[in-house]
Design an enzyme around this catalytic site. Sequence first.
Site, PDB file in Angstrom:
ATOM      1  N   HIS B  74       0.835  -1.198   0.000  1.00 52.57           N
ATOM      2  CA  HIS B  74       0.000   0.000   0.000  1.00 52.57           C
ATOM      3  C   HIS B  74       0.873   1.253   0.000  1.00 52.57           C
ATOM      4  CE1 HIS B  74      -2.457  -3.175   1.797  1.00 52.57           C
ATOM      5  NE2 HIS B  74      -3.464  -2.584   1.195  1.00 52.57           N
ATOM      6  N   GLU B 109       8.697  -1.111   4.369  1.00 51.20           N
ATOM      7  CA  GLU B 109       9.423   0.146   4.172  1.00 51.20           C
ATOM      8  C   GLU B 109      10.790   0.067   4.863  1.00 51.20           C
ATOM      9  OE1 GLU B 109       6.217  -0.117   4.637  1.00 51.20           O
ATOM     10  OE2 GLU B 109       5.376   1.010   2.952  1.00 51.20           O
ATOM     11  N   ASP B 123      27.417   0.070  -4.550  1.00 55.63           N
ATOM     12  CA  ASP B 123      27.684   0.841  -5.773  1.00 55.63           C
ATOM     13  C   ASP B 123      28.939   1.705  -5.627  1.00 55.63           C
ATOM     14  OD1 ASP B 123      27.161   1.947  -8.356  1.00 55.63           O
ATOM     15  OD2 ASP B 123      26.232   3.695  -7.414  1.00 55.63           O
TER      16      ASP B 123
END
Lengths: 154, 154, 154, 154, 154, 154
Positions: B74, B109, B123
């Site tokens: 959601h 989350e 990265d």
Amino acid sequence: MTHVDSRGEARMVDVAGKEITLRVAVAAGRVVTTRDVLDLLRGRGVPKGDALGVARLAGIMAAKRTPDLIPLCHPIAIHGVTVDLTVTDDGVDIQATVRTADRTGVEMEALTSVAAAGLALIDMIKAVDPAAAIDGVRVLRKEGGKTGLWERGA
Amino acid sequence: MTHVDSRGEARMVDVAGKEITLRVAVAAGRVVTTRDVLDLLRGRGVPKGDALGVARLAGIMAAKRTPDLIPLCHPIAIHGVTVDLTVTDDGVDIQATVRTADRTGVEMEALTSVAAAGLALIDMIKAVDPAAAIDGVRVLRKEGGKTGLWERGA
Amino acid sequence: MTHVDSRGEARMVDVAGKEITLRVAVAAGRVVTTRDVLDLLRGRGVPKGDALGVARLAGIMAAKRTPDLIPLCHPIAIHGVTVDLTVTDDGVDIQATVRTADRTGVEMEALTSVAAAGLALIDMIKAVDPAAAIDGVRVLRKEGGKTGLWERGA
Amino acid sequence: MTHVDSRGEARMVDVAGKEITLRVAVAAGRVVTTRDVLDLLRGRGVPKGDALGVARLAGIMAAKRTPDLIPLCHPIAIHGVTVDLTVTDDGVDIQATVRTADRTGVEMEALTSVAAAGLALIDMIKAVDPAAAIDGVRVLRKEGGKTGLWERGA
Amino acid sequence: MTHVDSRGEARMVDVAGKEITLRVAVAAGRVVTTRDVLDLLRGRGVPKGDALGVARLAGIMAAKRTPDLIPLCHPIAIHGVTVDLTVTDDGVDIQATVRTADRTGVEMEALTSVAAAGLALIDMIKAVDPAAAIDGVRVLRKEGGKTGLWERGA
Amino acid sequence: MTHVDSRGEARMVDVAGKEITLRVAVAAGRVVTTRDVLDLLRGRGVPKGDALGVARLAGIMAAKRTPDLIPLCHPIAIHGVTVDLTVTDDGVDIQATVRTADRTGVEMEALTSVAAAGLALIDMIKAVDPAAAIDGVRVLRKEGGKTGLWERGA
């Protein structure tokens, strides 16, 4: 370190002068979960359902969102993505392969794909196994570009 | 399983009738890398630089992108996010805390935040350590809502 | 017209004063395609595969992207989405139901969901039927808010 | 089917080996609505306003969001987009033309553009005509690449 | 400073405990350009066209993208946006008003809206005036929440 | 004007036929704020912290989001971005350099980068200086493509 200048400040490193070559990266990872969840994913006693398909698609779509998520990643032409999920005895193995003909490698795209597939799978099983975890998100193999082939040691 | 109906078909489960309550989720994970990278991150012999700051910000921003990445999540009002990175002897520990006053939990989350912080860190270090990996992305603690407190066993 | 002021200029109309109520919208549409494609989608002579699952997920995810796509749509708390695809004799019927407890209706979310599911399905069948079309994308039913129930005439 | 392997599992098909050529796709569709709405759109008795301009822009912008919406679409260099809206006697005709010099066709971009323009138009007229519908979203013409010219039959 | 903890590390500050109240923010700015461009925008000798409409829409849509752009901004329910552009003797004045009923202010949304409208306008006039600039992007007024009314001094 | 046809209607101008060349754009701007804020940013009496780093990263990331924000901008291969922030006596100077090897210029990307860095900085200082403003967002220099070098007059 990549993406950091001599003062330690972040920048997106210039790749405009690099050549367009075929590049492939393969990454893998694993969702560790319970026997009960693995049975559900195999379709034992319930419809097999979309769970693995949702995770696969999340992985494919996330490869395209990599430059949105990873601050210093170049936006890159993603030319092919496959995500394989295999239910094993103690978890779900995830492997993603990303291909491009562009100026920089796609290992971040492959890693992001694996991570997102793992997260999407956890989202679907978390009511049954709130302790599920993602392990071993890593590059297995990388081809193309100036550095050529890199393979993970055994 | 969550987000799957009785035929196994994916759907976003209806939470319109759930109550708005304070909810917190804490997730953790770890980037495993080499001693050389850890020295760079600690600023030994080089400017300490933005690397940990970039990873922290990637984690915070990714919490907001969770419904874009996780197909059945959601969209939710994210009301607070902290991401802590700690350089240890064999890696970088990541912990993310997400808070909301909304109708559904924020563990996805928090997990997404940890995964994105880990990916952003990889990265930046991948030129020095192409074998760096993310391990143990998992929920530590979850509060609020009907199910109340859940804490990971030791 | 909605979203246009007295000079005809676009604006996002203010809904801050509207009440939070349960709202539901149901929209439908149809992909018109060939008998051959319909047989493939039913799994006749080939593995049934992910095609309908991909379209379903595209529809669910697109409901969340509505405010990105429709310039004057409010960002809204999407609380539930189901997308049903039914293979019929001359096409694939799509129906999307979106639920929210928020200040404005979700008919645009339901319509966007149907359109995206249709587009994703066409993307998968376009090599076999480049002439496939989407028809009849429309609201069937809308509940909640000040205007209450609206149902499409027979 | 495109984007599905021999087991029926979704993947983004590899186009890294395809040639960069000029490619064009034209798609069309129609918003069916009432005489009253068509009069408003023509500016009869009210300022003509932004409604058609908003729909046109929504169509142009959506072409760029295609890989976000259509799960298996490649991210592609969009090099030109025009969207034309024509108010007729029983609706608004929409036509989108997308051009690129890239490795794969742009018919999904053109179709997405038409669908988004139609949805944005409905968003503006829905208070006056809650029954407005989108019909006939289809490719008219496609040029470039290995398959060359394809035109819809009359 | 907001969004920074006692060690100076970025975090999204927790607003879960703040009250939902009506909040409004008004921001302004200006695109400085040449007389020739201003004549074009007024429609002297050419069709007046979409240029101001495109900038207005870019401003409205950007308000919704604020949490994507501003790393530590909360995702917030945007309940109303108006963007006004006025062609003056030495530029184009931009004013954006954003309204919400939520837990935190919307001044960043209003500022982002002004900046994006200015950027979109420059994109359309840059071939005629490559030296166009955006000036004075600032909050004019802010209402609601615990701090109440703030107005810019004369 | 760019992006507008002879009737004044917006379109994304076709660049498919333009050549791929190295292109660079440099843009600048300034956040005007108080002496107190400038002292905080310099780390006088408090940990220096992430504020400038957050603004720098917001600028880099926003360059990648340009086609999402500026309606008629082409999606483009961003190959390098640097954002420099300098604390001066009356504000913070921002300069962004964007590089690409692609078919169209990157001045909008450089301007968007400057604007976003400025907005992100204001977001962090707004509690201390609610009157902070962004001034002088403009192109300094542009190289590459058919028009070649353009430099701002003194």
